[in-house]
Design a protein around this motif. Structure first.
Motif, short mmCIF file in Angstrom:
data_model
loop_
_atom_site.label_atom_id
_atom_site.label_comp_id
_atom_site.label_asym_id
_atom_site.label_seq_id
_atom_site.Cartn_x
_atom_site.Cartn_y
_atom_site.Cartn_z
N SER A 1 0.92 -1.16 0.09
CA SER A 1 0.18 -0.07 -0.01
C SER A 1 1.02 1.23 -0.10
O SER A 1 2.01 1.08 0.25
CB SER A 1 -0.76 -0.15 1.15
OG SER A 1 -0.02 0.08 2.22
N GLU A 2 0.32 2.43 -0.28
CA GLU A 2 1.17 3.57 -0.39
C GLU A 2 1.62 3.84 1.08
O GLU A 2 2.65 4.49 1.16
CB GLU A 2 0.20 4.77 -0.85
CG GLU A 2 1.11 6.15 -0.82
CD GLU A 2 0.28 7.03 -1.82
OE1 GLU A 2 0.02 8.11 -1.12
OE2 GLU A 2 -0.37 6.90 -2.76
N GLN A 3 1.02 3.54 2.22
CA GLN A 3 1.28 3.78 3.48
C GLN A 3 2.45 3.01 3.76
O GLN A 3 3.56 3.54 4.45
CB GLN A 3 0.30 3.50 4.53
CG GLN A 3 0.83 3.56 6.04
CD GLN A 3 0.93 5.21 6.26
OE1 GLN A 3 0.64 6.06 5.67
NE2 GLN A 3 1.89 5.29 7.22
N GLN A 15 8.50 2.18 4.47
CA GLN A 15 9.86 1.80 3.90
C GLN A 15 10.86 2.80 3.32
O GLN A 15 11.93 2.92 3.81
CB GLN A 15 9.65 0.69 2.63
CG GLN A 15 9.08 -0.29 3.19
CD GLN A 15 9.21 -1.58 2.05
OE1 GLN A 15 9.79 -1.15 1.03
NE2 GLN A 15 8.77 -2.66 2.17
N ILE A 16 10.25 3.81 2.80
CA ILE A 16 11.12 5.05 2.16
C ILE A 16 11.75 5.90 3.42
O ILE A 16 12.92 6.35 3.32
CB ILE A 16 10.26 5.95 1.40
CG1 ILE A 16 10.02 5.22 0.12
CG2 ILE A 16 11.03 7.13 1.07
CD1 ILE A 16 8.87 5.92 -0.90
#
Length: 580
Positions: A103-105, A110-111
């Motif tokens: 998911s974007e979350q 991770q980023i």
């Protein structure tokens, strides 16, 4: 008439038979025709089989089982026969990563872990919302609009120089005169920057930024050390005071701009790390960017990390430029245990980051290397200034060894009262003198039989009689409540006035420095001063049993020994260490 005609026919027949083949020749021709027919049938049949496999006819070979012959694992040719296994492609499924899409979350988390200076959570929360001073002034920059450089840096181009920004920190320490302050760490290709810049401070719940003028460019270098000229990357700590009315708040991010209303190309997450339970731990160790791409120092790294842990280091913070895969394996192991934190690092600007070339560049450009090292050292200080009582900057071949106690905590309980007796004010740092434990000093005396050969520090217990001069090549325990900027060996600037450092007596502790040779600046006097005058120093043997046990257990767990899984760690003799 009939008789004459018959004779004529017979004559003609005899003339024709003159050209007819003999009986033997006819047999040869028949045999050749038969052989060619057989070859044709064979080749046609085998061609159809291949075509069937290739083009999907009956698929006779596809259904056929593939037989493999191999030896079992860990078997020798004498002890075990080959084992035949059958592989049926129709029953197999290739192993691929079938994890669900992130998911974007999840991707944002991770980023954030990979790039700590990025305010990705704050950006995610407010993206798509109008955030600015007005329609034409100080718009909140999307992450897609930032000017990134070499992954971990953000770039601001001004009318007089380019800024490469690495980190931002909230500084509200007791001795800060203009607290609270936002510190921005980076490199600028100018000396004594004169360009006016501003901080756009972004707070939680505010739709527009708060402006603060940059009031200080703190130079993290001495010009007498070299590279003092425009155009080269210079390390700076930039200061912005949080304006009245907002000093009770901690900004979520900060953008550095030349004019307050500029559209920012930088946006750094403001780091404000507090201890989870409100109580500081004792000791953190900071390590500059590791540059060991082809040097496998993994086993020595395990011994070093375990030694630090035995002495009382709560956590080791390492920065990674390029390392050998085995070193990565070791770091990942200790990171999973929570005893190590690894931060990826690159060089800013046009400096090379190509693996291998980076090492050649740093080896050739020593002064540039020293200036680049100040970024991870000071980033480590500001990330941990609220979480630890003392911070030590060490290389992986150095140990601050207590002599009058068994731990760093015990050492400081002895040293601090001694320092206060000579001067009532607390010190910004406590420095220990450097002494060399060189490889050649062990080689002349042989191995110690009851200590594993892979225990480098335990095997190298001959050192130089002479210490390096007081103040030279020292390492310190720094008090993060008092230091403003750090150098490898000592503080460069301190809060509340000049930096004061207490020299720890060599009877209490010293810096054990494990090297192949002296540093370059001491090469001329190395043999006479250090190599030719040695003494046996077994102080480290007090920690022999736990150190050997922990190191060996870790090396076994990580697969550094070529042994089978049934191996167990045997107890080593507790005393009586002998030389061969």
């Amino acid at each position: 008439m009939e008789e004459g005609g018959g004779m004529a026919v017979m004559g003609a027949t005899r003339r024709m038979c003159r050209w007819c083949p003999t009986r033997a020749l006819r047999r040869g021709v028949y045999f050749l025709l038969l052989w060619c027919s057989l070859c044709y049938l064979v080749f046609r049949f085998s061609g159809q089989e291949e075509a069937g496999f290739t083009h999907g006819g009956t698929g006779r070979l596809l259904l056929q089982k593939i037989v493999e012959t191999r030896a079992p694992p860990f078997a020798t040719t004498e002890s075990a026969p080959n084992v035949t296994t059958e592989f049926n492609p129709l029953e197999q499924e290739p192993s691929v990563d079938r994890s669900p899409s992130l998911s974007e979350q999840d991707m944002a988390e991770q980023i954030q872990a990979k790039i700590p200076n990025l305010p990705i959570s704050y950006w995610q929360k407010y993206k798509g919302k109008a955030m600015s001073k007005n329609k034409t002034c100080a718009k909140f920059p999307s992450l897609y609009e930032l000017s990134f450089n070499n992954m971990y840096w953000q770039t601001l181009k001004t009318s007089n120089g380019t800024f490469y920004l690495y980190g931002a920190y909230y500084d509200n320490r007791t001795l800060v005169a203009m607290k609270p302050v936002i510190r921005v760490l980076g490199m600028i290709d100018r000396l004594e920057p004169r360009v006016k810049t501003f901080c756009q401070l972004w707070f939680e719940g505010y739709k527009e930024p708060v402006f603060a003028k940059v009031w200080e460019y703190k130079y993290i270098w001495y010009k007498k050390w070299g590279n003092y000229k425009n155009g080269l990357f210079q390390p700076y700590l930039i200061g912005c005071q949080i304006p009245p009315g907002h000093r009770h708040l901690v900004p979520q991010s900060v953008s550095l701009v030349e004019r307050p209303c500029d559209m920012a190309t930088t946006n750094l997450r403001v780091i404000h790390n507090r201890p989870p339970n409100g109580q500081k731990e004792d000791f953190a160790v900071c390590v500059k960017g590791l540059d060991f791409l082809h040097d496998d120092l993994s086993v020595r790294l395990v011994e070093w990390l375990e030694m630090l842990h035995v002495l009382g280091a709560n956590k080791v913070f390492l920065y990674e430029l390029e390392v050998h895969p085995n070193i990565s394996k070791v770091l990942q192991h200790y990171q999973a245990l929570g005893r190590v934190e690894v931060t990826k690092l690159t060089l800013p600007g046009e400096q090379p980051n190509i693996p291998g070339l980076l090492h050649m560049y740093l080896k050739s450009k020593v002064t540039n290397k020293r200036q680049n090292e100040l970024i991870p050292y000071n980033d480590c200080l500001y990330k941990n200034m609220y979480r630890y009582r003392y911070i030590a900057l060490l290389d992986t071949d150095e140990i601050i060894m207590p002599k009058s106690s068994m731990s760093w905590k015990g050492l400081m309980e002895i040293v601090v009262p001694k320092a206060l007796k000579t001067k009532k004010d607390p010190r910004a740092s406590y420095n220990v003198r450097n002494v060399y434990f060189m490889d050649t000093m062990r080689h002349s005396h042989g191995w110690f039989r009851e200590i594993p050969h892979y225990m480098h520090m335990l095997q190298h217990v001959y050192r130089s009689v002479n210490y390096t001069k007081p103040g030279q090549y020292v390492k310190c325990f720094h008090d993060p409540e008092r230091v403003l900027t750090l150098h490898n060996h000592f503080p460069l600037a301190c809060l509340g006035g000049s930096c004061s450092s207490y020299a720890v007596d060599t009877e209490d502790a010293h810096l054990q420095h494990y090297r192949a040779d002296c540093v370059n600046t001491l090469k001329k006097s190395c043999s006479q001063e250090y190599k030719n005058h040695t003494v046996l120093d077994t102080t480290i043997w007090r920690f022999r049993e736990p150190l050997v046990s922990r190191v060996t257990e870790t090396l076994l767990k990580l697969g550094f020994f070529t042994t089978n899984s049934s191996s167990r760690l045997v107890d080593l003799p507790a005393s009586g260490v002998r030389r061969k």
